[in-house]
Design an enzyme around this catalytic site. Structure first.
Site, PDB file in Angstrom:
ATOM      1  N   PRO A   2     -47.787 -18.763 -34.537  1.00 27.70           N
ATOM      2  CA  PRO A   2     -48.546 -18.521 -35.566  1.00 27.70           C
ATOM      3  C   PRO A   2     -49.775 -18.564 -35.091  1.00 27.70           C
ATOM      4  CG  PRO A   2     -47.357 -19.263 -36.917  1.00 27.70           C
ATOM      5  CD  PRO A   2     -46.842 -19.719 -35.833  1.00 27.70           C
ATOM      6  N   GLU A   3     -50.978 -18.486 -34.486  1.00 23.32           N
ATOM      7  CA  GLU A   3     -51.716 -18.600 -34.813  1.00 23.32           C
ATOM      8  C   GLU A   3     -53.134 -17.011 -35.652  1.00 23.32           C
ATOM      9  OE1 GLU A   3     -54.250 -19.974 -31.020  1.00 23.32           O
ATOM     10  OE2 GLU A   3     -51.597 -20.854 -30.586  1.00 23.32           O
ATOM     11  N   HIS A 104     -31.801 -19.411 -41.312  1.00 23.93           N
ATOM     12  CA  HIS A 104     -33.106 -20.205 -41.133  1.00 23.93           C
ATOM     13  C   HIS A 104     -33.891 -18.950 -42.156  1.00 23.93           C
ATOM     14  CE1 HIS A 104     -32.118 -23.731 -39.347  1.00 23.93           C
ATOM     15  NE2 HIS A 104     -31.986 -23.053 -38.270  1.00 23.93           N
ATOM     16  N   ARG A 126     -38.034 -24.473 -38.595  1.00 25.29           N
ATOM     17  CA  ARG A 126     -39.012 -25.391 -38.318  1.00 25.29           C
ATOM     18  C   ARG A 126     -38.914 -25.987 -39.712  1.00 25.29           C
ATOM     19  NH1 ARG A 126     -42.420 -27.514 -33.404  1.00 25.29           N
ATOM     20  NH2 ARG A 126     -41.849 -29.036 -33.986  1.00 25.29           N
TER      21      ARG A 126
END
Length: 296
Positions: A2-3, A104, A126
């Site tokens: 994500p930007e 996750h 992550r």
DNA sequence: CCTTGAACCTGGGCGC
DNA sequence: TGCGCCCAGGTTCAAG
């Protein structure tokens, strides 16, 4: 992933299911992401109505009806997925198999709103992402929000502003553009793309785009336009995929098919009339892709 | 003040 | 098939 454009895409994807909906239940499947979840995280959210979804830089802001604001950052690998009952029951609905990734799934919002019941799942392998709580009147002073620079969308970003921030700055353009205190929301991909568009070398120092009187040079005006254009195009590309609300995570709309330099090491420069080859260099520990031939 | 490098995590890809 | 290494869209913090 994500930007800024991806976070905006997520926001738009979540809006139909979340805005105006009540959080009937909140599942927190582990005690932390990058940080521990806030005190009484579940208690403060369950039972509340979501009044609005906003975005600031790469932060998703979820406003609740008691003025609580949930600040959500997706880190490197965070994503949201909407599992809507109404969509699930649609004939011909393509079921996305997420079983491999389910371990996750860290947070699940069970909501009931104008669009019906839905599960909104936050997944983050992550765990560089995080969730924080604040209130709407304290938001602008929040440590993670208050120092953010200009938004590169709309009219907020001007060459004059960048000139004032670049003046006397020896740092390379790559680093200056990644600095969230200057421009909020650009990341590694879109910085590379914007520099390519404006034919500027990522190694050039930021100060070289400012005149001795502190005015923006023509090239800084070009760069400003390039940033606005690349972000606008990426949001548009992300937005187009969101007719499918089953995939709110931005994956489908990701801008990768139109990258001109990012992750194109060794491939020919796409600029008309340029015979250069895209190179990968490392700047402050991160990959930069550019064409040494046409980017100066 | 500035810049660099390491740290936080998991998973995918590649060479052997 | 497996192991080890490198790489990844972000940000913070310590050290020089």
């Amino acid at each position: 992933m994500p930007e800024l454009p991806e976070v905006e895409t997520v926001r738009r994807g979540l809006q139909p299911a979340m805005e105006g909906a009540r959080v009937e239940r909140l599942e927190m499947r582990r005690p932390d992401l990058r940080f521990p979840f806030p005190e009484k995280f579940v208690e403060r959210i369950e039972g509340r109505r979501i009044t609005h979804l906003q975005r600031r830089a790469k932060y998703l802001l979820i406003g609740l009806d008691d003025e609580t604001v949930l600040i959500s950052h997706l880190g490197m690998s965070g994503s949201y997925h909407v599992d809507a009952e109404a969509v699930r029951n649609t004939p011909g609905h393509f079921h996305v198999d997420r079983s491999k990734n389910e371990k996750h799934d860290h947070v699940v919002f069970h909501v009931d709103g104008p669009a019906g019941k839905a599960r909104i799942v936050y997944n983050d392998p992550r765990r560089f992402g995080f969730m924080l709580l604040t209130t709407s009147n304290a938001l602008d002073d929040h440590p993670f929000i208050r120092d953010l620079g200009a938004e590169p969308v709309g009219n907020a970003l001007h060459a004059d502003y960048l000139a004032s921030r670049f003046a006397g700055k020896a740092a390379p353009l790559k680093a200056a553009l990644l600095d969230q205190k200057i421009i909020a929301g650009l990341g590694n991909i879109y910085v590379c793309e914007a520099l390519w568009r404006s034919r500027l070398s990522p190694r050039r120092s930021a100060a070289t785009l400012v005149t001795s009187r502190g005015r923006p040079t023509r090239r800084l005006e070009d760069l400003t336009q390039a940033i606005r254009a690349v972000i606008a195009a990426a949001i548009e590309a992300g937005g187009s995929s969101l007719q499918d609300h089953r995939q709110a995570d931005g994956t489908l709309g990701y801008f990768q098919h139109s990258f001109n330099v990012y992750d194109r090491e060794g491939e020919p420069c796409r600029r008309e009339g340029c015979s250069g080859t895209i190179q990968r260099i490392v700047q402050s520990g991160r990959s930069t892709f550019y064409c040494p031939r046409c980017q100066r």
